[in-house]
Enzyme design. Structure first.
Site, short mmCIF file in Angstrom:
data_model
loop_
_atom_site.label_atom_id
_atom_site.label_comp_id
_atom_site.label_asym_id
_atom_site.label_seq_id
_atom_site.Cartn_x
_atom_site.Cartn_y
_atom_site.Cartn_z
N ALA A 166 0.84 -1.20 0.00
CA ALA A 166 0.00 0.00 0.00
C ALA A 166 0.88 1.24 0.00
CB ALA A 166 -0.92 0.00 1.22
N ASP A 167 0.30 2.31 -0.51
CA ASP A 167 0.95 3.62 -0.45
C ASP A 167 -0.11 4.67 -0.19
OD1 ASP A 167 3.54 5.10 -0.82
OD2 ASP A 167 2.23 6.21 -2.19
#
Length: 190
Positions: free
Chosen positions: A71-72
């Protein structure tokens, strides 16, 4: 609870780890170094998705029956992406920019499972009240938010006293849109 494959979480974020624990998901943390640069011209959601995908691509596609979850999270205001601050002064500057305004928190997620990539994102609008310089300085000095996009954590002091409301997922602002992640993990077994 539905059957979910074992998860490899490719994140050192204690917040993401805690969210998975709260979701009762079996996981282990594996970190890989990834260049988080992105091409110019991408929209903020495309940036978050691009970086999440790059993180997943760092893993061998034959990780067995485990799911690699990457995830970012980015903070965006007026089309400008606010990353993690580099210094105390930079953190203060970011929070001053967010003070009294609405911004977006976007988390791109990538699930790598059996050689297939599943990319999705969530967007939450966050409404900050006007913060005083003293409130901002106190928060930065006490919490040292240099590891947080936009220089704040919703679950910390500045989030508790400064956020008037949100439109969207709370956990997305924490760093992982748990509702969407859970639904996508369940869908892997269908």
């Amino acid at each position: 609870m539905q059957k979910i494959p074992h998860v490899i979480l490719a994140s050192k974020s204690p917040r993401r780890q805690e969210l998975l624990r709260l979701m009762d998901i079996d996981f282990r943390v594996v970190l890989k170094d990834v260049d988080e640069s992105f091409p110019e011209g991408l929209t903020p959601p495309e940036v978050a998705l691009h970086i999440a995908r790059k993180k997943a691509e760092a893993f061998d596609e034959t990780v067995g029956d485990e799911v690699v979850l990457t995830a970012d999270t980015i903070v965006c205001i007026d089309g400008l992406i606010l990353g993690k601050p580099e210094t105390r002064e930079h953190a203060i500057e970011m929070l001053q920019r967010l003070s009294g305004r609405v911004h977006q928190v976007i988390t791109g997620v990538c699930l790598l499972y059996k050689g297939r990539y599943n990319n999705f994102y969530d967007l939450t609008e966050v409404f900050f009240r006007k913060l005083s310089d003293a409130e901002i300085s106190n928060y930065v000095d006490k919490y040292q938010p240099l590891d947080k996009a936009g220089s704040y954590g919703i679950q910390e002091l500045i989030g508790l006293i400064g956020i008037e409301r949100i439109d969207g997922s709370y956990t997305n602002v924490v760093g992982l849109p748990t509702e969407k992640v859970y639904a996508q993990l369940i869908a892997l077994n269908k």
